[in-house]
Write a protein that holds these residues in place. Structure first.
Motif, PDB file in Angstrom:
ATOM      1  N   PRO A  61       0.823  -1.219   0.000  1.00  0.00           N
ATOM      2  CA  PRO A  61       0.000   0.000   0.000  1.00  0.00           C
ATOM      3  C   PRO A  61       0.854   1.264   0.000  1.00  0.00           C
ATOM      4  CG  PRO A  61      -0.845  -1.602   1.573  1.00  0.00           C
ATOM      5  CD  PRO A  61       0.488  -2.106   1.125  1.00  0.00           C
ATOM      6  N   ARG A  62       0.412   2.246  -0.794  1.00  0.00           N
ATOM      7  CA  ARG A  62       1.156   3.484  -0.964  1.00  0.00           C
ATOM      8  C   ARG A  62       0.278   4.659  -0.542  1.00  0.00           C
ATOM      9  NH1 ARG A  62       0.600   0.218  -4.007  1.00  0.00           N
ATOM     10  NH2 ARG A  62      -0.911   1.357  -5.276  1.00  0.00           N
ATOM     11  N   ALA A  63       0.715   5.366   0.483  1.00  0.00           N
ATOM     12  CA  ALA A  63       0.080   6.605   0.929  1.00  0.00           C
ATOM     13  C   ALA A  63       1.060   7.336   1.823  1.00  0.00           C
ATOM     14  CB  ALA A  63      -1.227   6.323   1.682  1.00  0.00           C
ATOM     15  N   VAL A  64       1.084   8.649   1.704  1.00  0.00           N
ATOM     16  CA  VAL A  64       1.957   9.433   2.564  1.00  0.00           C
ATOM     17  C   VAL A  64       1.545   9.227   4.020  1.00  0.00           C
ATOM     18  CG1 VAL A  64       2.727  11.757   3.152  1.00  0.00           C
ATOM     19  CG2 VAL A  64       2.341  11.135   0.758  1.00  0.00           C
ATOM     20  N   GLY A  65       2.498   8.917   4.861  1.00  0.00           N
ATOM     21  CA  GLY A  65       2.242   8.644   6.269  1.00  0.00           C
ATOM     22  C   GLY A  65       2.227   7.174   6.619  1.00  0.00           C
ATOM     23  N   ASN A  66       2.193   6.295   5.617  1.00  0.00           N
ATOM     24  CA  ASN A  66       2.297   4.860   5.907  1.00  0.00           C
ATOM     25  C   ASN A  66       3.666   4.558   6.529  1.00  0.00           C
ATOM     26  OD1 ASN A  66      -0.158   4.548   4.680  1.00  0.00           O
ATOM     27  ND2 ASN A  66       0.576   3.296   2.968  1.00  0.00           N
ATOM     28  N   PHE A  67       3.684   3.631   7.494  1.00  0.00           N
ATOM     29  CA  PHE A  67       4.981   3.190   8.008  1.00  0.00           C
ATOM     30  C   PHE A  67       4.902   1.743   8.447  1.00  0.00           C
ATOM     31  CE2 PHE A  67       2.991   4.961  11.855  1.00  0.00           C
ATOM     32  CZ  PHE A  67       3.209   3.954  12.788  1.00  0.00           C
ATOM     33  N   TRP A  68       6.079   1.098   8.425  1.00  0.00           N
ATOM     34  CA  TRP A  68       6.226  -0.303   8.806  1.00  0.00           C
ATOM     35  C   TRP A  68       7.411  -0.409   9.766  1.00  0.00           C
ATOM     36  CZ3 TRP A  68       5.191   1.620   4.063  1.00  0.00           C
ATOM     37  CH2 TRP A  68       4.074   1.136   3.373  1.00  0.00           C
ATOM     38  N   THR A  79      12.278   1.487  11.317  1.00  0.00           N
ATOM     39  CA  THR A  79      11.003   1.987  10.813  1.00  0.00           C
ATOM     40  C   THR A  79      11.195   2.570   9.428  1.00  0.00           C
ATOM     41  OG1 THR A  79      10.198   2.495  13.036  1.00  0.00           O
ATOM     42  CG2 THR A  79       9.091   3.585  11.198  1.00  0.00           C
ATOM     43  N   TYR A  80      10.245   2.275   8.529  1.00  0.00           N
ATOM     44  CA  TYR A  80      10.269   2.794   7.168  1.00  0.00           C
ATOM     45  C   TYR A  80       9.008   3.605   6.932  1.00  0.00           C
ATOM     46  CZ  TYR A  80      14.069  -0.405   6.937  1.00  0.00           C
ATOM     47  OH  TYR A  80      15.245  -1.052   7.220  1.00  0.00           O
ATOM     48  N   ASP A  81       9.185   4.900   6.623  1.00  0.00           N
ATOM     49  CA  ASP A  81       8.066   5.819   6.452  1.00  0.00           C
ATOM     50  C   ASP A  81       7.954   6.260   5.002  1.00  0.00           C
ATOM     51  OD1 ASP A  81       7.250   6.559   9.362  1.00  0.00           O
ATOM     52  OD2 ASP A  81       9.423   6.729   9.354  1.00  0.00           O
ATOM     53  N   MET A  82       6.709   6.369   4.508  1.00  0.00           N
ATOM     54  CA  MET A  82       6.449   7.029   3.236  1.00  0.00           C
ATOM     55  C   MET A  82       6.197   8.501   3.535  1.00  0.00           C
ATOM     56  SD  MET A  82       4.130   4.488   0.902  1.00  0.00           S
ATOM     57  CE  MET A  82       4.899   3.072   0.091  1.00  0.00           C
ATOM     58  N   VAL A  83       7.070   9.360   3.004  1.00  0.00           N
ATOM     59  CA  VAL A  83       7.052  10.760   3.414  1.00  0.00           C
ATOM     60  C   VAL A  83       6.549  11.710   2.339  1.00  0.00           C
ATOM     61  CG1 VAL A  83       8.887  10.430   5.107  1.00  0.00           C
ATOM     62  CG2 VAL A  83       9.478  11.035   2.737  1.00  0.00           C
ATOM     63  N   GLY A  84       6.328  11.228   1.112  1.00  0.00           N
ATOM     64  CA  GLY A  84       5.852  12.119   0.067  1.00  0.00           C
ATOM     65  C   GLY A  84       5.761  11.411  -1.260  1.00  0.00           C
ATOM     66  N   THR A  85       5.417  12.165  -2.305  1.00  0.00           N
ATOM     67  CA  THR A  85       5.354  11.633  -3.664  1.00  0.00           C
ATOM     68  C   THR A  85       6.252  12.464  -4.568  1.00  0.00           C
ATOM     69  OG1 THR A  85       3.452  13.005  -4.262  1.00  0.00           O
ATOM     70  CG2 THR A  85       2.996  10.809  -3.353  1.00  0.00           C
ATOM     71  N   ASP A  97      11.588   7.751   3.616  1.00  0.00           N
ATOM     72  CA  ASP A  97      12.600   8.594   4.259  1.00  0.00           C
ATOM     73  C   ASP A  97      13.980   7.953   4.183  1.00  0.00           C
ATOM     74  OD1 ASP A  97      11.904   6.541   5.975  1.00  0.00           O
ATOM     75  OD2 ASP A  97      12.118   7.741   7.792  1.00  0.00           O
ATOM     76  N   ASP A  98      14.055   6.631   4.323  1.00  0.00           N
ATOM     77  CA  ASP A  98      15.358   5.964   4.339  1.00  0.00           C
ATOM     78  C   ASP A  98      15.141   4.468   4.214  1.00  0.00           C
ATOM     79  OD1 ASP A  98      17.970   5.210   4.637  1.00  0.00           O
ATOM     80  OD2 ASP A  98      18.067   5.581   6.776  1.00  0.00           O
ATOM     81  N   SER A 240       4.958  -4.096  13.575  1.00  0.00           N
ATOM     82  CA  SER A 240       3.744  -3.289  13.589  1.00  0.00           C
ATOM     83  C   SER A 240       3.750  -2.392  12.371  1.00  0.00           C
ATOM     84  CB  SER A 240       3.646  -2.457  14.856  1.00  0.00           C
ATOM     85  OG  SER A 240       4.711  -1.518  14.936  1.00  0.00           O
ATOM     86  N   TYR A 241       2.587  -1.817  12.042  1.00  0.00           N
ATOM     87  CA  TYR A 241       2.508  -0.940  10.881  1.00  0.00           C
ATOM     88  C   TYR A 241       1.289  -0.042  11.014  1.00  0.00           C
ATOM     89  CZ  TYR A 241      -1.146  -4.128   9.197  1.00  0.00           C
ATOM     90  OH  TYR A 241      -2.297  -4.884   9.084  1.00  0.00           O
ATOM     91  N   SER A 242       1.260   1.011  10.213  1.00  0.00           N
ATOM     92  CA  SER A 242       0.119   1.912  10.166  1.00  0.00           C
ATOM     93  C   SER A 242      -0.054   2.374   8.742  1.00  0.00           C
ATOM     94  CB  SER A 242       0.331   3.115  11.092  1.00  0.00           C
ATOM     95  OG  SER A 242      -0.763   4.028  10.992  1.00  0.00           O
ATOM     96  N   LEU A 243      -1.290   2.267   8.196  1.00  0.00           N
ATOM     97  CA  LEU A 243      -1.586   2.621   6.821  1.00  0.00           C
ATOM     98  C   LEU A 243      -2.683   3.673   6.766  1.00  0.00           C
ATOM     99  CD1 LEU A 243      -1.680  -0.968   5.283  1.00  0.00           C
ATOM    100  CD2 LEU A 243       0.277   0.570   5.424  1.00  0.00           C
ATOM    101  N   ASN A 244      -2.504   4.660   5.918  1.00  0.00           N
ATOM    102  CA  ASN A 244      -3.518   5.703   5.709  1.00  0.00           C
ATOM    103  C   ASN A 244      -4.435   5.348   4.539  1.00  0.00           C
ATOM    104  OD1 ASN A 244      -2.583   7.311   7.805  1.00  0.00           O
ATOM    105  ND2 ASN A 244      -1.079   8.330   6.479  1.00  0.00           N
TER     106      ASN A 244
END
Length: 244
Positions: A61-68, A79-85, A97-98, A240-244
């Motif tokens: 899943p791809r959305a800004v703010g998702n992290f695993w 932790t891996y964060d999606m920070v933008g497009t 982010d990294d 753990s993870y969080s998806l927007n």
């Protein structure tokens, strides 16, 4: 020595850098110079078009703010964060982010998932490093068990002297072949006490000049993403993870 990366696919990318340094700079095949050439019974010439099949679901899943959050056998908790497009060559990538110890992006095109990253070089005092980007097709979610696909990756590392007294260093070209196979579909897999359904198992075998073949198995859960990897050199589990 370069740092080992935090996820297994990242680790494989950077191991390839460290493994095929050569004293000779042989030219690469012309169809590899774009950074990626995917073979599905042929070559796509280096673009990121999908295979033509419809996607069977969202396995990353791809959305800004998702992290695993992962428990990694080398790094511990990461932790891996999606920070933008970012739009690259007309395609919208989601930026981490990294993810690969460097700038990294994820693109889904049809049923295919691509990772783009900037590959680093060895730090040499007195020189500025310039590297090209590489892109690898990590997953085809419509593939059946036994289906295979290949990404041929190439890139160049350049060193520019920051002092006129330093000698010129020629560019260094690298190449590697990433052979993927869908091992199984529709698995149920328990990771860190959580049971995931609709899991795909994909195996990567990396062939790099001068290095033994390296194998990693990836497990992707539908509507979650990567939940586990098991490799020759490192492994990791989703905590753990969080998806927007």
């Amino acid at each position: 020595m370069m740092k080992i990366t935090k996820l297994a696919f990242a680790f494989i990318f950077l191991i390839s850098v460290a493994s095929f340094q050569s004293c000779e700079n042989e030219p690469l095949d012309s169809d590899l110079t774009s950074g990626v050439s995917d073979d599905d019974g042929g070559s796509d010439g280096g673009n990121t078009d999908d295979t033509g099949a419809a996607s069977t679901g969202d396995y990353w899943p791809r959305a800004v703010g998702n992290f695993w959050n992962f428990n990694d056998t080398f790094y511990g908790g990461v932790t891996y964060d999606m920070v933008g497009t970012e739009v690259i060559d007309g395609d919208t990538y989601y930026k981490f982010d990294d993810l690969l110890n460097s700038e990294s992006w994820l693109l889904k095109s049809g049923d295919s998932y691509y990772i783009r990253t900037a590959v680093g070089g060895y730090d040499i005092p007195g020189y500025a490093i310039t590297t090209s980007y590489i892109t690898t097709k990590m997953l085809v979610d419509s593939a059946e068990a036994g289906d295979e696909w290949t990404s041929h990756v190439s890139y160049t590392i350049s060193y520019t002297a920051t002092d006129s007294n330093y000698p010129e260093i020629p560019n260094v070209d690298y190449g590697a072949t990433y052979n993927f196979e869908m091992i199984a579909r529709d698995l149920t897999r328990t990771v860190e006490g959580v049971e995931y359904d609709n899991v795909l198992q994909v195996r990567l075998e990396l062939e790099a000049l001068g290095a033994p073949t390296t194998t990693v198995d990836y497990f992707y859960a539908k509507d979650v993403g990567l939940i586990e990897f098991v490799g020759d050199l490192s492994s990791g589990t989703l905590a753990s993870y969080s998806l927007n």
